[in-house]
Write a protein that holds these residues in place. Structure first.
Motif, short mmCIF file in Angstrom:
data_model
loop_
_atom_site.label_atom_id
_atom_site.label_comp_id
_atom_site.label_asym_id
_atom_site.label_seq_id
_atom_site.Cartn_x
_atom_site.Cartn_y
_atom_site.Cartn_z
N THR A 49 -71.11 -94.27 54.57
CA THR A 49 -70.14 -93.19 54.38
C THR A 49 -69.25 -93.05 55.61
N LEU A 50 -69.78 -93.32 56.78
CA LEU A 50 -68.94 -93.29 57.98
C LEU A 50 -67.85 -94.35 57.89
N PHE A 51 -68.23 -95.54 57.45
CA PHE A 51 -67.24 -96.61 57.26
C PHE A 51 -66.18 -96.18 56.25
N LEU A 52 -66.60 -95.56 55.15
CA LEU A 52 -65.64 -95.11 54.13
C LEU A 52 -64.76 -93.98 54.65
N LYS A 53 -65.31 -93.09 55.47
CA LYS A 53 -64.50 -92.03 56.06
C LYS A 53 -63.44 -92.60 56.99
N ILE A 54 -63.84 -93.58 57.80
CA ILE A 54 -62.87 -94.24 58.68
C ILE A 54 -61.80 -94.94 57.86
N THR A 55 -62.20 -95.56 56.77
CA THR A 55 -61.25 -96.24 55.88
C THR A 55 -60.26 -95.24 55.28
N VAL A 56 -60.74 -94.08 54.88
CA VAL A 56 -59.85 -93.05 54.34
C VAL A 56 -58.82 -92.63 55.39
N LEU A 76 -57.82 -94.47 57.92
CA LEU A 76 -56.93 -95.62 58.15
C LEU A 76 -55.94 -95.83 57.01
N ILE A 77 -56.27 -95.39 55.82
CA ILE A 77 -55.33 -95.47 54.70
C ILE A 77 -54.16 -94.51 54.92
N GLY A 78 -54.44 -93.39 55.53
CA GLY A 78 -53.40 -92.39 55.75
C GLY A 78 -52.40 -92.75 56.83
N ILE A 79 -52.80 -93.56 57.79
CA ILE A 79 -51.92 -93.89 58.92
C ILE A 79 -50.69 -94.69 58.50
N PRO A 80 -50.83 -95.76 57.70
CA PRO A 80 -49.62 -96.49 57.29
C PRO A 80 -48.66 -95.65 56.46
N LEU A 121 -48.21 -92.44 56.74
CA LEU A 121 -47.52 -91.59 57.70
C LEU A 121 -46.41 -92.36 58.41
N ALA A 122 -46.71 -93.60 58.80
CA ALA A 122 -45.69 -94.43 59.45
C ALA A 122 -44.53 -94.71 58.50
N LEU A 123 -44.82 -94.95 57.23
CA LEU A 123 -43.76 -95.16 56.24
C LEU A 123 -42.90 -93.91 56.09
N CYS A 124 -43.55 -92.75 56.09
CA CYS A 124 -42.79 -91.50 55.96
C CYS A 124 -41.90 -91.26 57.18
N ILE A 125 -42.37 -91.64 58.34
CA ILE A 125 -41.60 -91.40 59.56
C ILE A 125 -40.47 -92.41 59.72
N PHE A 126 -40.76 -93.68 59.47
CA PHE A 126 -39.78 -94.73 59.79
C PHE A 126 -39.02 -95.27 58.57
N LEU A 127 -39.70 -95.49 57.44
CA LEU A 127 -39.07 -96.17 56.31
C LEU A 127 -38.28 -95.24 55.40
N TYR A 131 -51.92 -87.08 50.63
CA TYR A 131 -52.79 -86.63 51.71
C TYR A 131 -53.82 -85.61 51.22
N PHE A 132 -53.46 -84.83 50.22
CA PHE A 132 -54.44 -83.91 49.64
C PHE A 132 -55.56 -84.70 48.95
N ALA A 133 -55.20 -85.78 48.26
CA ALA A 133 -56.21 -86.63 47.61
C ALA A 133 -57.09 -87.31 48.66
N LEU A 134 -56.50 -87.74 49.76
CA LEU A 134 -57.31 -88.32 50.83
C LEU A 134 -58.29 -87.29 51.40
N TYR A 135 -57.82 -86.06 51.54
CA TYR A 135 -58.70 -84.99 52.02
C TYR A 135 -59.84 -84.75 51.04
N GLN A 136 -59.54 -84.76 49.75
CA GLN A 136 -60.58 -84.58 48.74
C GLN A 136 -61.57 -85.74 48.76
N ALA A 137 -61.09 -86.96 48.97
CA ALA A 137 -61.99 -88.11 49.08
C ALA A 137 -62.89 -87.96 50.31
#
Length: 160
Positions: free
Chosen positions: A6-13, A15-19, A21-27, A61-67
């Motif tokens: 579950t720690l691995f899955l939490k880190i994955t969740v 890490l899914i949010g970071i790209p 966020l980068a897309l929202c800021i730059f793209l 991001y709300f779905a990521l929080y729920q996950a």
């Protein structure tokens, strides 16, 4: 489930949010500017692009929080509880919202395809809505299975 998994899955969740966020800021600002240049007759198009993509980021991001919460429930041995079903229900509605918002922007992809004479752009625009629908269906199936498991568990608790 082991804590390491579950720690691995939490880190994955996370890490899914970071790209995203980068897309929202730059793209997204670049996409808005490109839309404004390609379609100068539609002055509002830049703000429409901002609105749709940023509005899609909120349920994402709300779905990521729920996950993340769902993984926390698994850690606390509350996986087979009504709160887990509610988290899956919220994830399902977030995926439906994302899909709906991105379907609303498909005419914009059509205008881009007409302007550049590139019909493949429309298929690119269909990726996110279809992926969101797949996630919504998957969450709905998990929600129903979990609810049935909870019902069976409560039935067994009453008979013993």
């Amino acid at each position: 489930m082991k804590k390491g998994t579950t720690l691995f899955l939490k880190i994955t969740v996370i890490l899914i949010g970071i790209p995203v966020l980068a897309l929202c800021i730059f793209l997204v600002p670049e996409l808005g500017n490109i839309a404004a240049k390609l379609l100068p007759e539609f002055a509002f198009i830049k703000y429409l692009v901002f609105l749709v993509f940023y509005a899609s980021a909120i349920p994402f991001y709300f779905a990521l929080y729920q996950a993340f919460k769902l993984l926390h429930y698994i850690d606390k041995n509350k996986a087979f509880s009504q709160i887990s079903v509610e988290a899956l229900k919220k994830i399902k509605f977030c995926a439906i919202t994302i899909s709906t918002l991105n379907v609303l922007v498909l005419p914009l992809f059509y205008l881009f395809a007409e302007k550049d004479d590139a019909p493949g752009v429309i298929f690119v625009g269909l990726v996110v809505p279809f992926a969101s629908v797949v996630i919504a269906v998957f969450a709905a199936v998990l929600q129903r299975l979990l609810q049935e498991a909870i019902d069976i568990k409560s039935e067994n608790d009453l008979t013993v």
